[in-house]
Design a protein around this motif. Structure first.
Motif, mmCIF file in Angstrom:
data_model
loop_
_atom_site.group_PDB
_atom_site.id
_atom_site.type_symbol
_atom_site.label_atom_id
_atom_site.label_comp_id
_atom_site.label_asym_id
_atom_site.label_seq_id
_atom_site.Cartn_x
_atom_site.Cartn_y
_atom_site.Cartn_z
ATOM 1 N N GLY A 60 -7.238 -7.353 -15.962
ATOM 2 C CA GLY A 60 -8.014 -7.652 -17.158
ATOM 3 C C GLY A 60 -7.971 -9.110 -17.534
ATOM 4 N N THR A 61 -6.966 -9.813 -17.044
ATOM 5 C CA THR A 61 -6.825 -11.245 -17.314
ATOM 6 C C THR A 61 -6.807 -12.040 -16.015
ATOM 7 O OG1 THR A 61 -5.547 -10.783 -19.316
ATOM 8 C CG2 THR A 61 -5.402 -13.007 -18.412
ATOM 9 N N ARG A 62 -5.996 -11.570 -15.061
ATOM 10 C CA ARG A 62 -5.881 -12.235 -13.769
ATOM 11 C C ARG A 62 -6.590 -11.431 -12.692
ATOM 12 N NH1 ARG A 62 0.444 -12.203 -13.233
ATOM 13 N NH2 ARG A 62 0.008 -10.096 -14.038
ATOM 14 N N THR A 63 -6.888 -12.101 -11.584
ATOM 15 C CA THR A 63 -7.395 -11.409 -10.403
ATOM 16 C C THR A 63 -6.489 -11.726 -9.222
ATOM 17 O OG1 THR A 63 -8.872 -13.255 -9.894
ATOM 18 C CG2 THR A 63 -9.818 -11.413 -11.141
ATOM 19 N N GLY A 64 -6.525 -10.867 -8.238
ATOM 20 C CA GLY A 64 -5.704 -11.081 -7.062
ATOM 21 C C GLY A 64 -6.124 -10.148 -5.952
ATOM 22 N N ILE A 65 -5.299 -10.078 -4.907
ATOM 23 C CA ILE A 65 -5.566 -9.209 -3.784
ATOM 24 C C ILE A 65 -4.421 -8.230 -3.621
ATOM 25 C CG2 ILE A 65 -7.106 -10.709 -2.477
ATOM 26 C CD1 ILE A 65 -4.680 -11.744 -0.946
ATOM 27 N N ALA A 66 -4.750 -7.014 -3.197
ATOM 28 C CA ALA A 66 -3.745 -5.983 -2.961
ATOM 29 C C ALA A 66 -3.446 -5.892 -1.472
ATOM 30 C CB ALA A 66 -4.244 -4.635 -3.475
ATOM 31 N N THR A 67 -2.188 -5.730 -1.147
ATOM 32 C CA THR A 67 -1.760 -5.491 0.225
ATOM 33 C C THR A 67 -0.600 -4.511 0.167
ATOM 34 O OG1 THR A 67 -1.163 -6.542 2.320
ATOM 35 C CG2 THR A 67 -0.177 -7.467 0.315
ATOM 36 N N ALA A 68 0.126 -4.325 1.263
ATOM 37 C CA ALA A 68 1.237 -3.373 1.289
ATOM 38 C C ALA A 68 2.501 -4.000 0.710
ATOM 39 C CB ALA A 68 1.490 -2.905 2.720
ATOM 40 N N ALA A 69 3.318 -3.190 0.058
ATOM 41 C CA ALA A 69 4.534 -3.690 -0.577
ATOM 42 C C ALA A 69 5.552 -4.175 0.441
ATOM 43 C CB ALA A 69 5.147 -2.607 -1.458
ATOM 44 N N HIS A 70 5.482 -3.679 1.685
ATOM 45 C CA HIS A 70 6.468 -4.124 2.670
ATOM 46 C C HIS A 70 6.041 -5.408 3.386
ATOM 47 C CE1 HIS A 70 3.826 -1.256 4.890
ATOM 48 N NE2 HIS A 70 4.019 -2.062 5.912
ATOM 49 N N GLY B 152 6.766 0.384 -4.495
ATOM 50 C CA GLY B 152 6.921 1.010 -3.189
ATOM 51 C C GLY B 152 7.766 2.262 -3.176
ATOM 52 N N ALA B 153 7.627 3.143 -4.177
ATOM 53 C CA ALA B 153 8.422 4.374 -4.213
ATOM 54 C C ALA B 153 7.529 5.603 -4.284
ATOM 55 C CB ALA B 153 9.361 4.365 -5.415
ATOM 56 N N LEU C 229 10.642 6.343 4.067
ATOM 57 C CA LEU C 229 9.595 5.324 4.170
ATOM 58 C C LEU C 229 9.028 4.913 2.811
ATOM 59 C CD1 LEU C 229 7.437 6.280 7.301
ATOM 60 C CD2 LEU C 229 9.093 4.433 7.042
ATOM 61 N N CYS C 230 9.334 5.667 1.765
ATOM 62 C CA CYS C 230 8.800 5.354 0.436
ATOM 63 C C CYS C 230 9.917 4.940 -0.511
ATOM 64 C CB CYS C 230 8.052 6.557 -0.120
ATOM 65 S SG CYS C 230 6.715 7.151 0.934
ATOM 66 N N GLY C 231 10.838 4.126 -0.021
ATOM 67 C CA GLY C 231 11.985 3.743 -0.832
ATOM 68 C C GLY C 231 12.837 4.946 -1.145
ATOM 69 N N GLY C 232 12.823 5.914 -0.265
ATOM 70 C CA GLY C 232 13.424 7.231 -0.466
ATOM 71 C C GLY C 232 12.432 8.257 0.047
ATOM 72 N N ALA C 233 12.545 9.494 -0.403
ATOM 73 C CA ALA C 233 11.622 10.540 0.039
ATOM 74 C C ALA C 233 10.207 10.259 -0.454
ATOM 75 C CB ALA C 233 12.095 11.895 -0.462
#
Length: 401
Positions: free
Chosen positions: A231-241, A265-266, A335-339
């Motif tokens: 709503g204020t900033r813009t950016g790009i999404a990628t994978a947390a790892h 990443g959970a 793989l998801c920071g746990g199960a």
């Protein structure tokens, strides 16, 4: 200076061309919605041996039919096991239900096409029953076959599918293990082969957005997905790892740092946001051919059906399209920071490999998700990949449209 940033960001929205490919100084022309759909339809036409015009008509009909199958999902409630798309011998929709009461087949008219709707009954467990079994009995199921590659609901058969390696598939006691699994969960269980190692589609070097991973001090790169905003900033999404701090190199080799905004990443998420001045909802469907698209819509995970024809782009594997297999998939291990929760979606294809992490999953100009992982290694192609639905973007971040 801002114009240079915008051009650079538009060129980096979804992926990384290999370093040996010359970098364009400006974004490619943006495809129209019709051009975007036609590109995806070309892959569909090759796969199912139909004409390009028929493929376009089918994909338009599938997009329009999602609203109708959403209403079916709500109408059948607890009886519903799953809704799937069948492409051969003709395009049609299949609905699997519990209960014995017959339901007459019907058809729906969408986008000038008539799609048959087939109702199949007598399933022994609902989709909710199988999902509950995975949530409540997942650790015990994993203990039966510790090297399993994950599990999910097959909406075509109503079974809880456990993906196993070849050595486990050949075990003489596999039938006994299945019996124990069914007694444990109260639902039908099937073992399917997925022999390649299950992992995040890990980072690869030498690409457009790069960063140093703090774990080993090495420089890596990732594929990126869609433009997002809070709503204020813009950016790009990628994978947390992927690396936290990344930079984009423009056509002149000038590094442009992208500010790290956060990562999640959970259980249901594997997403990271890096901030930069991208004020248009553009993404590359195929960075190597310059197929730049403007995001028009997004499809929720619950509206996504098995058999859906989806495309993705990854820096390592490039552009490809294939069918959705499981819409309630729980990846194995931690793989998801746990199960992992059974909220991931799988696409059955060999066209994915390390370096594709974070890339966009889409149909035409419609966003579906962000690639997380697959059953393949760094130097091999996969059996399938799985993605996080854009439903799970962390608030207040959302797709820019």
């Amino acid at each position: 200076m801002r114009a240079k940033w915008l051009a650079a960001m538009a060129a980096a929205l979804t992926a990384f061309a290999p370093a040996v490919i010359a970098q364009p100084a400006a974004p490619a022309p943006v495809q129209t919605a019709s051009e975007a759909l036609a590109q995806d339809a070309s892959a569909y036409a090759r796969r199912y041996q139909v004409t390009p015009d028929e493929a376009v008509a089918r994909l338009r009909a599938l997009q329009a039919s999602a609203a109708i199958t959403d209403r079916m999902r709500q109408g059948f409630g607890e009886r519903l096991v799953g809704i799937s798309i069948e492409h051969q011998p003709a395009l049609r929709i299949a609905v699997l239900l519990t209960g014995t009461g017959p339901i007459a087949d019907t058809s729906i008219a969408v986008e000038g096409m008539v799609l048959p709707v087939l109702f199949r009954t007598h399933a022994t467990a609902s989709g909710d029953d199988v999902i509950r079994a995975m949530l409540q009995r997942g650790p015990q199921l994993a203990a039966l076959l510790p090297n399993a590659r994950g599990m999910g609901l097959d909406p075509r058969s109503g079974e809880l599918v456990v993906l196993v390696r070849a050595a486990d598939a050949a075990r003489p006691d596999l039938a006994a293990i299945r019996a124990r699994a069914e007694a444990l969960t109260g639902v039908k269980v099937r073992f399917d082969l997925a022999d390649r190692t299950m992992e995040n589609l890990s980072l690869a070097g030498g690409a457009r957005i790069e960063g140093v991973h703090p774990a080993d001090g090495r420089r890596y790169a990732c594929t990126t997905g869609f433009v997002v905003t809070d709503g204020t900033r813009t950016g790009i999404a990628t994978a947390a790892h992927c690396p936290d701090a990344v930079e984009y190199k423009d056509a002149d080799g000038v590094p442009i740092p992208l500010e790290f905004a956060g990562q999640w990443g959970a259980r249901t998420q594997d997403v990271q946001v890096n901030v930069g001045p991208a004020d248009q909802p553009l993404f590359y469907a195929d960075r190597r051919s310059g197929s730049l698209r403007r995001l028009g819509a997004a499809r929720s995970r619950l509206s996504t059906r098995a058999g859906e024809w989806l495309c993705h782009y990854g820096e390592s594997s490039g552009y490809s399209c294939a069918e959705v297999e499981l819409v309630h998939f729980a990846p194995p291990g931690a793989l998801c920071g746990g199960a992992c929760a059974p909220t991931w979606v799988t696409v059955r294809t060999n066209d994915c490999r390390s370096g594709d992490s974070g890339g966009p999953v889409f149909s035409g100009d419609v966003a579906f998700g962000i690639t997380k992982g697959g059953s393949g290694g760094r130097n091999s192609r996969c059996n399938f990949y799985f993605y996080m639905s854009t439903d799970f973007l962390p608030a207040p971040w959302r797709l820019l449209r």
